[in-house]
Design a protein around this motif. Structure first.
Motif, PDB file in Angstrom:
ATOM      1  N   UNK A 187       0.594  -0.992   0.071  1.00  0.00           N
ATOM      2  CA  UNK A 187      -0.066   0.011  -0.038  1.00  0.00           C
ATOM      3  C   UNK A 187       0.810   1.182   0.039  1.00  0.00           C
ATOM      4  N   UNK A 188       0.609   2.134  -0.817  1.00  0.00           N
ATOM      5  CA  UNK A 188       1.550   3.351  -1.104  1.00  0.00           C
ATOM      6  C   UNK A 188       0.480   4.496  -1.150  1.00  0.00           C
ATOM      7  N   UNK A 189       0.698   5.544  -0.315  1.00  0.00           N
ATOM      8  CA  UNK A 189      -0.235   6.747  -0.181  1.00  0.00           C
ATOM      9  C   UNK A 189       0.298   7.603  -1.375  1.00  0.00           C
ATOM     10  N   UNK A 190      -0.899   8.480  -1.516  1.00  0.00           N
ATOM     11  CA  UNK A 190      -0.624   9.439  -2.795  1.00  0.00           C
ATOM     12  C   UNK A 190       0.467  10.280  -2.631  1.00  0.00           C
ATOM     13  N   UNK A 191       1.285  10.740  -1.444  1.00  0.00           N
ATOM     14  CA  UNK A 191       2.317  11.427  -1.301  1.00  0.00           C
ATOM     15  C   UNK A 191       3.606  10.494  -1.545  1.00  0.00           C
ATOM     16  N   UNK A 192       3.407   9.299  -1.570  1.00  0.00           N
ATOM     17  CA  UNK A 192       4.520   8.089  -1.522  1.00  0.00           C
ATOM     18  C   UNK A 192       5.537   8.385  -0.697  1.00  0.00           C
ATOM     19  N   UNK A 193       5.395   9.042   0.595  1.00  0.00           N
ATOM     20  CA  UNK A 193       6.286   9.231   1.580  1.00  0.00           C
ATOM     21  C   UNK A 193       6.583   8.138   2.603  1.00  0.00           C
ATOM     22  N   UNK A 194       5.561   6.927   2.275  1.00  0.00           N
ATOM     23  CA  UNK A 194       5.751   6.052   3.081  1.00  0.00           C
ATOM     24  C   UNK A 194       5.178   4.785   2.268  1.00  0.00           C
ATOM     25  N   UNK A 195       5.133   3.583   2.857  1.00  0.00           N
ATOM     26  CA  UNK A 195       4.710   2.367   2.242  1.00  0.00           C
ATOM     27  C   UNK A 195       4.683   1.197   3.186  1.00  0.00           C
ATOM     28  N   UNK A 196       3.555   0.549   2.997  1.00  0.00           N
ATOM     29  CA  UNK A 196       3.187  -0.673   3.951  1.00  0.00           C
ATOM     30  C   UNK A 196       3.163  -1.893   3.360  1.00  0.00           C
ATOM     31  N   UNK A 197       3.923  -2.930   3.739  1.00  0.00           N
ATOM     32  CA  UNK A 197       3.856  -4.241   3.239  1.00  0.00           C
ATOM     33  C   UNK A 197       2.730  -4.927   4.154  1.00  0.00           C
ATOM     34  N   UNK A 198       1.869  -5.791   3.459  1.00  0.00           N
ATOM     35  CA  UNK A 198       0.855  -6.335   4.166  1.00  0.00           C
ATOM     36  C   UNK A 198       0.967  -7.827   4.123  1.00  0.00           C
ATOM     37  N   UNK A 199       1.311  -8.596   5.015  1.00  0.00           N
ATOM     38  CA  UNK A 199       1.475 -10.122   5.025  1.00  0.00           C
ATOM     39  C   UNK A 199       0.216 -10.717   5.410  1.00  0.00           C
ATOM     40  N   UNK A 200      -0.585 -11.515   4.746  1.00  0.00           N
ATOM     41  CA  UNK A 200      -1.948 -11.921   5.191  1.00  0.00           C
ATOM     42  C   UNK A 200      -1.639 -13.375   5.775  1.00  0.00           C
TER      43      UNK A 200
END
Lengths: 114, 109
Positions: free
Chosen positions: B63-76
């Motif tokens: 998941x990458x927000x619009x400003x791209x200043x962070x990202x989240x890796x999601x492991x289900x």
């Protein structure tokens, strides 16, 4: 078949010696890299080669020199080894033309300098 | 260089969803965001890559927000075999691709 292979897997040597680590990739990639992973697990890029040209060279001591006889091989030569050179060295490759961010890594070569 | 910041470690239990966030405040326009997984005594392995919004593959989502200043890796639904170090990497081929210290994920039964 191993995509990126490194030899040797383990290397123990004395300070002041000269050693080499070999790397070969059978993926047909255009770019190869050497990374150093220290005890804190930071993976730092040392070199990359693209079509026999050095395109990235971070602040690495000139005791370290990459040698690429062809685009499938990138060997790492280290002269006058020091204690601080002890680390795990990883070789990697990627296809620059179809850059997707995917680096393919070897299994690593653990160098111990005594 | 687009420096990345990740939590040093995380703990989870089998079957739970795990989200690992990476901060990269000075990401450049041409930079992609890539995540790798590393098991002990092995080289890092590519997990997923994205530029913006959301990317999903068979093992994870990014998941990458619009400003791209962070990202989240999601492991289900993690399993014990997901215990590893996860690295966030930002850059492109022509820039130094240095990994940070990564996030050590420990999955317990």
């Amino acid at each position: 078949d191993t995509a990126v292979s490194q030899t040797p897997k383990y290397l123990v040597t004395q300070m002041g010696n000269d050693k080499s680590i070999k790397c070969e990739q059978n993926l047909g990639h255009d770019t190869m890299y050497w990374y150093k992973q220290d005890s804190k697990k930071f993976l730092k890029i040392m070199f990359s080669y693209n079509n026999k040209e050095l395109i990235i060279n971070e602040t690495v001591p000139n005791r370290f020199s990459p040698k690429s006889p062809d685009k499938a091989h990138l060997n790492l030569h280290i002269n006058s080894l020091e204690l601080g050179d002890s680390a795990v060295y990883f070789c990697a490759s990627s296809q620059e033309g179809a850059w997707t961010g995917e680096l393919f890594f070897g299994e690593g070569s653990r160098l111990t300098v005594l | 260089l687009a420096k990345t910041t990740q939590p040093i470690s995380m703990d989870s239990y089998e079957g739970q969803e795990v989200n690992i966030t990476c901060s990269h405040n000075n990401i450049a326009t041409n930079d992609y965001i890539t995540w790798y997984q590393q098991f002990p005594s092995q080289g890092p392995r590519f997990i997923i890559q994205g530029y913006k919004t959301k990317v999903t593959n068979e093992v994870a989502s990014l998941f990458i927000p619009a400003d791209r200043k962070s990202s989240t890796l999601s492991l289900p639904r993690v399993s014990l075999s997901d215990t590893a170090v996860y690295y966030c990497l930002v850059g492109d081929l022509r820039r130094a691709l240095t990994f940070g210290s990564g996030t050590r994920l420990q999955v317990q039964p």
